[in-house]
Design a protein around this motif. Structure first.
Motif, mmCIF file in Angstrom:
data_model
loop_
_atom_site.group_PDB
_atom_site.id
_atom_site.type_symbol
_atom_site.label_atom_id
_atom_site.label_comp_id
_atom_site.label_asym_id
_atom_site.label_seq_id
_atom_site.Cartn_x
_atom_site.Cartn_y
_atom_site.Cartn_z
ATOM 1 N N UNK A 1 -9.098 -20.143 2.451
ATOM 2 C CA UNK A 1 -10.303 -19.971 1.656
ATOM 3 C C UNK A 1 -10.245 -20.783 0.364
ATOM 4 N N UNK A 2 -9.033 -20.912 -0.194
ATOM 5 C CA UNK A 2 -8.904 -21.684 -1.427
ATOM 6 C C UNK A 2 -9.147 -23.168 -1.171
ATOM 7 N N UNK A 3 -8.679 -23.688 -0.032
ATOM 8 C CA UNK A 3 -8.974 -25.075 0.317
ATOM 9 C C UNK A 3 -10.477 -25.280 0.519
ATOM 10 N N UNK A 4 -11.133 -24.339 1.187
ATOM 11 C CA UNK A 4 -12.565 -24.467 1.417
ATOM 12 C C UNK A 4 -13.344 -24.428 0.115
ATOM 13 N N UNK A 5 -12.940 -23.546 -0.800
ATOM 14 C CA UNK A 5 -13.612 -23.488 -2.098
ATOM 15 C C UNK A 5 -13.402 -24.772 -2.890
ATOM 16 N N UNK A 6 -12.202 -25.337 -2.809
ATOM 17 C CA UNK A 6 -11.940 -26.588 -3.521
ATOM 18 C C UNK A 6 -12.759 -27.733 -2.935
ATOM 19 N N UNK A 7 -12.899 -27.770 -1.621
ATOM 20 C CA UNK A 7 -13.716 -28.818 -1.000
ATOM 21 C C UNK A 7 -15.175 -28.688 -1.406
ATOM 22 N N UNK A 8 -15.668 -27.450 -1.481
ATOM 23 C CA UNK A 8 -17.053 -27.246 -1.912
ATOM 24 C C UNK A 8 -17.264 -27.698 -3.355
ATOM 25 N N UNK A 9 -16.229 -27.580 -4.166
ATOM 26 C CA UNK A 9 -16.319 -28.036 -5.558
ATOM 27 C C UNK A 9 -16.119 -29.532 -5.695
ATOM 28 N N UNK A 10 -15.868 -30.224 -4.572
ATOM 29 C CA UNK A 10 -15.721 -31.674 -4.612
ATOM 30 C C UNK A 10 -14.329 -32.149 -4.966
ATOM 31 N N UNK A 11 -13.305 -31.307 -4.766
ATOM 32 C CA UNK A 11 -11.936 -31.703 -5.105
ATOM 33 C C UNK A 11 -11.424 -32.718 -4.093
ATOM 34 N N UNK A 12 -10.698 -33.714 -4.592
ATOM 35 C CA UNK A 12 -10.092 -34.719 -3.719
ATOM 36 C C UNK A 12 -8.839 -34.146 -3.063
ATOM 37 N N UNK A 13 -8.256 -34.939 -2.156
ATOM 38 C CA UNK A 13 -7.041 -34.483 -1.471
ATOM 39 C C UNK A 13 -5.913 -34.239 -2.467
ATOM 40 N N UNK A 14 -5.755 -35.135 -3.446
ATOM 41 C CA UNK A 14 -4.707 -34.943 -4.457
ATOM 42 C C UNK A 14 -4.984 -33.714 -5.307
ATOM 43 N N UNK A 15 -6.249 -33.497 -5.674
ATOM 44 C CA UNK A 15 -6.574 -32.330 -6.480
ATOM 45 C C UNK A 15 -6.348 -31.041 -5.703
ATOM 46 N N UNK A 16 -6.647 -31.035 -4.408
ATOM 47 C CA UNK A 16 -6.367 -29.840 -3.601
ATOM 48 C C UNK A 16 -4.867 -29.578 -3.529
ATOM 49 N N UNK A 17 -4.104 -30.657 -3.405
ATOM 50 C CA UNK A 17 -2.650 -30.489 -3.382
ATOM 51 C C UNK A 17 -2.132 -30.007 -4.731
ATOM 52 N N UNK A 18 -2.674 -30.588 -5.793
ATOM 53 C CA UNK A 18 -2.183 -30.283 -7.140
ATOM 54 C C UNK A 18 -2.576 -28.889 -7.605
ATOM 55 N N UNK A 19 -3.801 -28.465 -7.314
ATOM 56 C CA UNK A 19 -4.310 -27.217 -7.879
ATOM 57 C C UNK A 19 -4.376 -26.067 -6.876
ATOM 58 N N UNK A 20 -4.152 -26.340 -5.589
ATOM 59 C CA UNK A 20 -4.169 -25.266 -4.603
ATOM 60 C C UNK A 20 -2.803 -25.114 -3.942
ATOM 61 N N UNK A 21 -2.296 -26.218 -3.391
ATOM 62 C CA UNK A 21 -1.053 -26.125 -2.629
ATOM 63 C C UNK A 21 0.141 -25.811 -3.526
ATOM 64 N N UNK A 22 0.344 -26.609 -4.573
ATOM 65 C CA UNK A 22 1.537 -26.429 -5.410
ATOM 66 C C UNK A 22 1.619 -25.060 -6.074
ATOM 67 N N UNK A 23 0.534 -24.554 -6.680
ATOM 68 C CA UNK A 23 0.668 -23.213 -7.266
ATOM 69 C C UNK A 23 1.034 -22.138 -6.252
ATOM 70 N N UNK A 24 0.587 -22.272 -5.018
ATOM 71 C CA UNK A 24 0.887 -21.254 -4.015
ATOM 72 C C UNK A 24 2.319 -21.340 -3.505
ATOM 73 N N UNK A 25 2.880 -22.536 -3.466
ATOM 74 C CA UNK A 25 4.238 -22.685 -2.936
ATOM 75 C C UNK A 25 5.266 -22.873 -4.054
ATOM 76 N N UNK A 26 4.865 -22.658 -5.300
ATOM 77 C CA UNK A 26 5.790 -22.891 -6.416
ATOM 78 C C UNK A 26 7.080 -22.073 -6.316
#
Length: 332
Positions: free
Chosen positions: A209-234
């Protein structure tokens, strides 16, 4: 008269009962403490036998002159002075260990995370790719190191043959002091399957759901990795870095096997070998501990190096635990 004395008796009764109640509470607490100690006793015994006693003994022998045969003799801080100022191999071993702890661990974490991301994006053949990337991790360290020394042989190795055919410079790898540690790093990255599996499990657990919300906000692949993936796997990144640094502080088998084979000293009677070939570039602190303790029978100096190694591991771990948010960013 009985009516006058009755209140006094009733007032005395609670006061007389309070010492008994306190004794009962103390007995209950004592039973609970003993029960807790009984449950903790396996850990306490293991901690005392395998950590506390060896650590105290190491501190004790670091202040003694001891060769394993004669009784220990007090030496004070002479062992520390000898190791830190007069032992020529200590600082090269320290520099090599720190280099491996920083560069090799960083490369392993980056490649492990990258491989995990790549496999989670593959639609078909995921099991095949996962198996292929994980298999090198199962190779025994000695066998893997021997294979890499022959692959990176500057004269007959296929890697240098391919580099020369492509018109690229062919390093001497384990025979060159400038390339020996990068060669060990390549070997460590080749066996990155353990981190790949750990990162894959963490990546698959990130909420879609977080990836889908980021895509709806227009986040790029790097931004999805930086602001969604990394905080979750920190927490997993922190775990990989801490365990990697602890492993780098214990790095012994691969560098000593590579240096022996590259130098041509592979064992046998009458052969002597000083670890660190070439030019002390593969010498690590664990090798120095073994060389001092079991090669020169200078257990006092070996204990000093072991304590330095322990202090480095604790310092790295404490700094990473305190600054875990700054390690990869908070994602805000």
């Amino acid at each position: 008269m009985s009516t006058d004395t009755l209140p006094a008796r009733e007032a005395v009764a609670p006061a007389a009962a309070s010492p008994a109640r306190r004794r009962a509470l103390r007995s209950k607490r004592r039973r609970e403490a003993l029960r807790t100690l009984a449950f903790m006793s396996p850990w306490l015994i293991g901690f005392g036998v395998f950590f506390a006693y060896p650590l105290v003994s190491t501190v004790y022998f670091s202040l003694m002159r001891y060769d394993g045969l004669n009784p220990p003799a007090w030496r004070g801080l002479d062992n520390w002075t000898y190791v830190l100022t007069d032992l020529p191999k200590f600082w090269p071993a320290m520099q090599n260990t720190l280099w491996l702890a920083v560069v090799m661990v960083a490369c392993r974490v980056v490649f492990g995370l990258g491989t995990g991301l790549l496999i989670t994006k593959v639609k078909t053949g995921t099991g095949v790719f996962r198996t292929l990337f994980y298999l090198p991790y199962l190779a025994p360290p000695v066998a893997a190191t021997l294979a890499f020394v022959f692959l990176l042989n500057p004269g007959t190795g296929p890697v240098n043959s391919l580099l020369e055919a492509a018109g690229l410079p062919a390093p001497s790898w384990f025979n060159d002091a400038d390339w020996s540690k990068p060669a060990l790093t390549v070997l460590a990255v080749w066996g990155v399957g353990d981190l790949m599996v750990i990162f894959m499990a963490a990546l698959l657990d990130v909420p879609k759901e977080q990836y889908e919300a980021a895509e709806l906000d227009g986040a790029s692949a790097w931004q999805r990795f930086r602001y969604v993936t990394l905080p979750n796997i920190s927490p997993i990144v922190l775990f990989a870095v801490v365990t990697g640094i602890i492993g780098a502080m214990q790095y012994y088998t691969q560098p000593i096997v590579a240096s022996k084979v590259a130098s041509g000293v592979i064992g046998g009677s009458g052969q002597t070998f000083e670890p660190g070939y070439p030019d002390d570039s593969t010498l690590t602190l664990p090798q120095l501990v073994y060389s001092l303790g079991f090669g020169r029978f200078d257990y006092g100096a070996a204990c000093v190096v072991a304590l330095v190694l322990f202090a480095l591991s604790m310092t790295f771990t404490a700094l990473l635990m305190r600054r875990r948010g700054g390690l990869i960013g908070s994602g805000d």
